[in-house]
Design a protein around this motif. Structure first.
Motif: not given
Length: 625
Positions: A182-207
């Motif tokens: 982790p960079h800070s704290g104890k947990e973080y987000v991982r995104l992984h894939m075995w073989a293919y190219a991908w375009r992805a992530g996470i997002l949050q709306n701030v109202r």
């Protein structure tokens, strides 16, 4: 001026005017512990008490053979302070030092002086560093992924308040909880894939953000394995929140409702499935971090909802390489100050907008301030005032009602953030308010117009600053009386309807000439006036142009002007009272200061050079505030 744990505070100040110094304490009676103010500048002793404060002004070292010289010592005892004065009388040969004379005492509890220790600053954390130069709290919810709530979706687990996203019709990486690095704290987000190219992530709306305010998004991330080519990781802010309606279900807890994670159109189908990430999204650069590294981007909100996007688009992994994985942590979004001094570029050319109404300027010269209020038809997120002064020596600026040039206005108020306001109020503070003849300004408001943030500009508004008393008798040459150093000669006559020409022929004596004008009763200023404006033209010769003011006690004060040497055309100049110096060749002032209401005569003249001729035209004498 806040009280501390000492018994007494002593103020040291170069400025010597008691009236000006006393303003520091206006409205603060009982809220400070200042008992003594020592000031300098003109080096002539003066003692005054106001509101429990003793002002000892102009207490400094000065050559003894020109005037009285004084020095002071402060003596500290357990139960009182004592200020002693030593006086060296003027004149040569040197006379014995007089004193010490005790001129001030103050009771209290005192001890030996101890130098304050510098505070020991703790090292700042990454979160603390992100808060620097920010406004308000972190607007991202669960930015450190530490609240312990992860909800399950189509491809793995996501942190609460965050949405998975991927390119519709493309390959979808798996989302997982990271715990190893982790960079800070104890947990973080991982995104992984075995073989293919991908375009992805996470997002949050701030109202409930404010349109036309600036927001800074930061995140830490890294890609693995080390050296994997072009992970194309970045973060972005969609300033219009285009995807907010698609990503709107409550994902604050587990289980979370279903939602459509896909963005963009699937090229393999005939129908148009939905919106892609907006082309107006403001992105950070791409960074190839293989250990935790910082991503940062700043954008101006163009809606009351903006979207924070964490993005990665790696190439397809070769078969012999380990799994490709993107990791994210420590995400913040802060409102930040406007990044430049002005809402517009320095070279901007603006067209006045008709939506500005009821622009009112209220001037308070005694405080060097002016308040500007106005209304706009469009709600605004930020406002500012650009302004300039036209003084008695100002060059006239070209007037053009059709456009406003930012560079023509030399001063600006700080950019003021607002909350979609239509009524605006700003204050400007400059010493020129007391001496300039006119204030000219434009009001700027940053508003959301047809989905874009634009800076709207008012027409130029001006207000006269200086209340004046013209010295009409100065227009007539016969009202002036010659006054020149012995050994030199002079004459004067009418030069123009309001101007008098003074001709001077200097010899080997000190080359000064100060013609005298005795004032009429109605031409004597009151205490609210702060200077004299006049027009001076030097047709021949050179020198320093000054004004001398003569009080009823025959005390004379020399006042510097802003006359510029080397110019032959008429110059509008001013002589402000705060630039005055008592002339030791005149009687000492009984109260030790210049009082405008006691002025009985004005002397306008020059200190030139020996064996030269001077021709000087004087006109348009006016008292100014």
């Amino acid at each position: 001026m806040q009280p501390d744990d000492s018994s007494v505070s002593i103020v040291l100040q170069h400025k010597h005017e008691v009236d000006d110094l006393a303003r520091y304490f206006d409205g603060l009676k009982g809220r400070h512990n200042v008992k003594l103010v020592l000031s300098g500048d003109h080096h002539h002793y003066c003692y005054e008490q106001r509101d429990g404060i003793t002002y000892i002004t102009s207490a400094g070292i000065y050559p003894g053979h020109y005037g009285e010289c004084d020095a002071m010592t402060v003596w500290v005892y357990k139960d009182h302070l004592r200020l002693d004065r030593y006086l060296l009388p003027k004149g040569l040969p040197m006379k014995p030092i007089q004193g010490p004379t005790t001129i001030w005492t103050c009771e209290g509890k005192f001890s030996e002086y101890k130098r304050p220790e510098f505070p020991k600053e703790k090292a700042q954390s990454a979160v603390q560093l992100e808060k620097m130069a920010t406004i308000g709290p972190n607007l991202i919810k669960n930015g450190n992924f530490e609240n312990g709530i992860w909800y399950e979706r189509y491809r793995g687990w996501s942190p609460s308040y965050w949405y998975q996203w991927f390119t519709r019709g493309g390959h979808v990486p798996e989302h997982a909880v990271g715990k190893r690095l982790p960079h800070s704290g104890k947990e973080y987000v991982r995104l992984h894939m075995w073989a293919y190219a991908w375009r992805a992530g996470i997002l949050q709306n701030v109202r409930e953000v404010e349109p036309c305010h600036m927001y800074r998004l930061t995140a830490y991330g890294f890609f693995q394995p080390p050296g994997a080519p072009q992970p194309k990781a970045r973060i972005g802010i969609d300033p219009s929140g285009i995807l907010a309606s698609q990503f709107s279900v409550d994902v604050s807890k587990h289980p979370a409702p279903k939602y459509d994670e896909g963005v963009g159109d699937d090229p393999k189908t005939d129908k148009d499935e939905g919106l892609d990430i907006s082309e107006t999204t403001v992105w950070s650069g791409y960074y190839d971090y293989y250990s935790w590294g910082k991503f940062e981007v700043t954008a101006e909100a163009k809606s009351d909802t903006i979207t924070a996007i964490l993005y990665c688009e790696p190439k397809q992994r070769p078969a012999e390489k380990p799994i490709y994985e993107m990791n994210w942590d420590s995400v913040t979004l802060y409102e930040v100050f406007w990044p430049t001094k002005r809402l517009v570029a320095d070279d901007a050319v603006l067209k006045p907008d008709e939506g500005f109404k009821k622009i009112v300027i209220t001037v308070q010269p005694e405080f060097n301030t002016a308040q500007v209020t106005w209304k706009t038809s469009a709600p605004s997120g930020a406002s500012q005032v650009l302004y300039r002064f036209k003084g008695w020596d100002a060059v006239a600026q070209e007037s053009n009602d059709k456009v406003v040039r930012s560079k023509d206005f030399f001063f600006e108020t700080p950019v003021m953030y607002e909350r979609s306001d239509k009524f605006h109020r700003l204050e400007l503070k400059r010493p020129e308010i007391q001496s300039a003849s006119k204030l000219e300004l434009v009001a700027l408001s940053r508003a959301l117009v047809e989905g874009k943030c634009v800076t709207l500009c008012s027409p130029v508004v001006s207000v006269s600053l200086a209340n004046t008393i013209p010295i009409v008798s100065a227009d007539i040459a016969d009202n002036w009386r010659d006054n020149i150093v012995p050994g030199a000669s002079m004459s004067h006559h009418q030069y123009s309807p309001k101007g008098t020409l003074f001709k001077m022929q200097f010899a080997d004596s000190d080359p000064w000439c100060y013609p005298i004008l005795t004032l009429k009763d109605k031409e004597i200023p009151d205490s609210s006036f702060r200077g004299l404006a006049l027009t001076v033209q030097l047709l021949e010769g050179e020198g320093i142009v000054r004004v001398q003011l003569v009080e009823k006690s025959d005390t004379r004060y020399a006042v510097e002007t802003n006359f510029k040497a080397g110019m032959r055309q008429p110059q509008k100049v001013r002589a402000m009272f705060n630039n005055r110096l008592w002339q030791a060749s005149s009687p000492r002032d009984p109260d030790g200061r210049l009082n405008p209401e006691n002025i009985k005569a004005v002397m306008v003249g020059i200190n030139s050079k020996r064996r030269t001729n001077v021709k000087m035209v004087v006109s348009d004498l006016t008292w100014i505030k």
